[in-house]
Write a protein that holds these residues in place. Structure first.
Motif, PDB file in Angstrom:
ATOM      1  N   ALA A 335       0.862  -1.187   0.000  1.00 41.24           N
ATOM      2  CA  ALA A 335       0.000   0.000   0.000  1.00 41.24           C
ATOM      3  C   ALA A 335       0.894   1.230   0.000  1.00 41.24           C
ATOM      4  N   SER A 336       0.607   2.185  -0.882  1.00 38.67           N
ATOM      5  CA  SER A 336       1.451   3.378  -0.961  1.00 38.67           C
ATOM      6  C   SER A 336       1.460   4.136   0.363  1.00 38.67           C
ATOM      7  N   GLU A 337       0.374   4.038   1.109  1.00 35.88           N
ATOM      8  CA  GLU A 337       0.272   4.567   2.459  1.00 35.88           C
ATOM      9  C   GLU A 337      -0.841   3.791   3.161  1.00 35.88           C
ATOM     10  N   PRO A 338      -0.843   3.744   4.481  1.00 38.10           N
ATOM     11  CA  PRO A 338      -1.938   3.045   5.168  1.00 38.10           C
ATOM     12  C   PRO A 338      -3.282   3.611   4.727  1.00 38.10           C
ATOM     13  N   GLN A 339      -4.234   2.709   4.429  1.00 39.30           N
ATOM     14  CA  GLN A 339      -5.510   3.167   3.880  1.00 39.30           C
ATOM     15  C   GLN A 339      -6.652   2.275   4.345  1.00 39.30           C
ATOM     16  N   LEU A 340      -7.817   2.902   4.524  1.00 38.45           N
ATOM     17  CA  LEU A 340      -9.043   2.184   4.840  1.00 38.45           C
ATOM     18  C   LEU A 340      -9.843   2.044   3.555  1.00 38.45           C
ATOM     19  N   VAL A 341     -10.309   0.819   3.292  1.00 46.34           N
ATOM     20  CA  VAL A 341     -10.875   0.493   1.985  1.00 46.34           C
ATOM     21  C   VAL A 341     -12.203  -0.243   2.143  1.00 46.34           C
ATOM     22  N   GLN A 342     -13.154   0.124   1.283  1.00 46.43           N
ATOM     23  CA  GLN A 342     -14.337  -0.709   1.075  1.00 46.43           C
ATOM     24  C   GLN A 342     -14.053  -1.572  -0.143  1.00 46.43           C
ATOM     25  N   MET A 343     -13.989  -2.898   0.071  1.00 45.30           N
ATOM     26  CA  MET A 343     -13.599  -3.786  -1.013  1.00 45.30           C
ATOM     27  C   MET A 343     -14.610  -3.760  -2.142  1.00 45.30           C
ATOM     28  N   GLY A 344     -14.107  -3.933  -3.356  1.00 40.51           N
ATOM     29  CA  GLY A 344     -14.956  -3.961  -4.534  1.00 40.51           C
ATOM     30  C   GLY A 344     -15.617  -5.310  -4.740  1.00 40.51           C
ATOM     31  N   ALA A 345     -16.274  -5.460  -5.871  1.00 41.91           N
ATOM     32  CA  ALA A 345     -17.035  -6.674  -6.166  1.00 41.91           C
ATOM     33  C   ALA A 345     -16.123  -7.773  -6.701  1.00 41.91           C
ATOM     34  N   ARG A 346     -16.477  -9.007  -6.402  1.00 46.60           N
ATOM     35  CA  ARG A 346     -15.783 -10.158  -6.951  1.00 46.60           C
ATOM     36  C   ARG A 346     -16.073 -10.291  -8.438  1.00 46.60           C
ATOM     37  N   LEU A 347     -15.084 -10.792  -9.174  1.00 45.20           N
ATOM     38  CA  LEU A 347     -15.232 -11.055 -10.597  1.00 45.20           C
ATOM     39  C   LEU A 347     -15.503 -12.529 -10.879  1.00 45.20           C
ATOM     40  N   THR A 348     -15.170 -13.385  -9.914  1.00 46.72           N
ATOM     41  CA  THR A 348     -15.402 -14.825 -10.078  1.00 46.72           C
ATOM     42  C   THR A 348     -16.331 -15.305  -8.977  1.00 46.72           C
ATOM     43  N   ARG A 349     -16.861 -16.488  -9.168  1.00 46.98           N
ATOM     44  CA  ARG A 349     -17.805 -17.046  -8.204  1.00 46.98           C
ATOM     45  C   ARG A 349     -17.109 -17.387  -6.891  1.00 46.98           C
ATOM     46  N   GLU A 350     -17.846 -17.238  -5.811  1.00 47.00           N
ATOM     47  CA  GLU A 350     -17.346 -17.667  -4.508  1.00 47.00           C
ATOM     48  C   GLU A 350     -17.551 -19.161  -4.350  1.00 47.00           C
ATOM     49  N   GLY A 351     -16.655 -19.791  -3.619  1.00 44.31           N
ATOM     50  CA  GLY A 351     -16.835 -21.179  -3.236  1.00 44.31           C
ATOM     51  C   GLY A 351     -17.278 -21.249  -1.789  1.00 44.31           C
ATOM     52  N   GLY A 352     -17.514 -22.464  -1.307  1.00 43.93           N
ATOM     53  CA  GLY A 352     -17.926 -22.633   0.070  1.00 43.93           C
ATOM     54  C   GLY A 352     -19.314 -22.072   0.299  1.00 43.93           C
ATOM     55  N   SER A 353     -19.903 -22.420   1.408  1.00 46.57           N
ATOM     56  CA  SER A 353     -21.224 -21.894   1.753  1.00 46.57           C
ATOM     57  C   SER A 353     -21.525 -22.239   3.202  1.00 46.57           C
ATOM     58  N   ASP A 354     -22.406 -21.457   3.825  1.00 46.18           N
ATOM     59  CA  ASP A 354     -22.871 -21.770   5.158  1.00 46.18           C
ATOM     60  C   ASP A 354     -23.894 -22.899   5.085  1.00 46.18           C
ATOM     61  N   VAL A 355     -24.027 -23.610   6.193  1.00 40.61           N
ATOM     62  CA  VAL A 355     -25.062 -24.632   6.286  1.00 40.61           C
ATOM     63  C   VAL A 355     -26.384 -23.944   6.559  1.00 40.61           C
ATOM     64  N   PRO A 356     -27.411 -24.152   5.697  1.00 46.13           N
ATOM     65  CA  PRO A 356     -28.675 -23.428   5.871  1.00 46.13           C
ATOM     66  C   PRO A 356     -29.501 -23.991   7.026  1.00 46.13           C
ATOM     67  N   ILE A 357     -30.365 -23.146   7.573  1.00 51.02           N
ATOM     68  CA  ILE A 357     -31.312 -23.552   8.593  1.00 51.02           C
ATOM     69  C   ILE A 357     -32.668 -23.728   7.928  1.00 51.02           C
ATOM     70  N   GLY A 358     -33.272 -24.904   8.091  1.00 48.61           N
ATOM     71  CA  GLY A 358     -34.577 -25.152   7.500  1.00 48.61           C
ATOM     72  C   GLY A 358     -35.661 -24.328   8.198  1.00 48.61           C
ATOM     73  N   ILE A 359     -36.540 -23.743   7.434  1.00 50.61           N
ATOM     74  CA  ILE A 359     -37.631 -22.919   7.964  1.00 50.61           C
ATOM     75  C   ILE A 359     -38.947 -23.714   7.858  1.00 50.61           C
ATOM     76  N   ARG A 360     -39.695 -23.748   8.949  1.00 50.72           N
ATOM     77  CA  ARG A 360     -40.980 -24.467   8.951  1.00 50.72           C
ATOM     78  C   ARG A 360     -42.041 -23.668   8.205  1.00 50.72           C
TER      79      ARG A 360
END
Length: 360
Positions: A335-360
């Motif tokens: 980093a050219s200097e310490p910086q606070l950043v809001q990350m941009g959007a992904r260009l590729t698909r994410e892997g992994g996933s949370d285990v869903p909770i079934g809804i009645r």
């Protein structure tokens, strides 16, 4: 492509935030608690490394988070998607067919690593350890029998004892072994743009650790070739813990510590991602010159990071508990200097996933 890689926007101005691609020739520490967006943000940066550099990436991926790094999103800009699609990205998985099968040749592993897999001590188990040395010199890749059968049929009683140990530990049943065929280090040696090892597909921690160790051993053995590589270790606290409890876990930790201490001059650059800095071996963290910090509420971890990374301003570190998802502090050489950043959007698909909770 520019050496300045866009990764999002600056929090204080909404201008584009950049990282300096050439400064990934240092070790990087990447951390954030669960839910901080740590893995998503890391994906953003790896995509930019693929777009902007010729630096080969090797990803040790225990949660299968990067297994779609070769698949652009439909929402990705057309030019970026086309460039990513043109990159040579290999995803190796347990159980895959052909050269994408994540497997290891046992007899090609470093002798100390083979001993760790077999839980052999070179002093306490001197005769079996010596037999294992001799196995490597006589067992050929072309042999069409599996190692256990070959050892059991051998005249040497110590070879038969090794076979008994292999069977008692269940090692011969691992899906990991290549049995003389194509293995993961052959792929890594071909230097594709990225190699992702889907370690999350294994049934046991021992197989995951063995696959990771085989790759790191080979990179270290070939270090004098000085082929630059970025080695990404996700969930690094599980692969380089200070209190590793098994011979295999200790061997893996020791190799990562060695690469952290000495790998930079040979072009082996680590990017270590973790939720808990206090759970990672301190001799690894202390060697990092780049810091990416997402939300971290632990005062203990923040205090430790402040001591290690003196180049990160304390007033910025102190903001970490208030970060929203995907916000990060970047500091250090990349980093050219310490910086606070809001990350941009992904260009590729994410892997992994949370285990869903079934809804009645």
């Amino acid at each position: 492509m520019s050496a300045e890689m866009p990764i999002g926007t600056l929090l204080d101005s909404s201008d584009t935030a950049y990282l300096r691609a050439p400064r990934f020739n240092r070790h990087t520490f990447w951390c954030g608690q669960s839910g901080s967006g740590k893995t998503y943000a890391l994906g953003v940066v790896l995509e930019q490394v693929l777009l902007h550099t010729r630096l080969p990436i090797v990803v040790l991926d225990p949660n299968s988070d990067f297994v779609h790094l070769d698949t652009p999103r439909e929402s990705a800009p057309e030019d970026a998607a086309a460039q990513l699609a043109a990159r040579d990205i290999r995803i190796l998985r347990p159980g895959s067919e052909g050269e994408d099968h994540l497997q290891v040749r046992f007899v090609d592993m470093d002798i100390r690593s083979r001993a760790a897999v077999l839980q052999l001590d070179p002093v306490l188990d001197a005769e079996e350890f010596n037999a294992m040395l001799r196995v490597g010199a006589t067992f050929t890749k072309a042999d069409d029998r599996r190692l256990g059968d070959w050892l059991e049929s051998h005249d040497d009683p110590m070879f038969r004892r090794l076979a008994l140990r292999l069977r008692n530990l269940g090692i011969l049943e691992w899906d990991l072994w290549a049995w003389g065929g194509h293995d993961v280090t052959d792929v890594v040696n071909a230097t594709p743009d990225a190699t992702v090892l889907d370690l999350g597909g294994f049934d046991s921690a021992a197989q995951l650790q063995t696959a990771a160790l085989a790759v790191l051993d080979r990179l270290w053995a070939q270090r004098h070739e000085r082929t630059g590589r970025l080695v990404v270790i996700d969930e690094a606290h599980n692969l380089a813990a200070p209190d590793a409890g098994t011979p295999l876990a200790r061997a893996l930790t020791e190799r990562i510590v060695q690469i952290a201490a000495e790998g930079r001059k040979y072009g082996i650059w680590l990017l270590l991602s973790t939720q808990r800095p206090s759970k990672l071996h301190p001799n690894v963290i202390s060697q990092c010159d780049n810091l990416a910090l997402l939300k971290m509420s632990s005062t203990r971890d923040l205090a430790e990071l402040g001591q290690i990374f003196g180049f990160a301003p304390s007033e910025l570190l102190d903001q970490s508990p208030t970060f929203r998802q995907g916000q990060a502090l970047f500091a250090g050489g990349f980093a050219s200097e310490p910086q606070l950043v809001q990350m941009g959007a992904r260009l590729t698909r994410e892997g992994g996933s949370d285990v869903p909770i079934g809804i009645r």
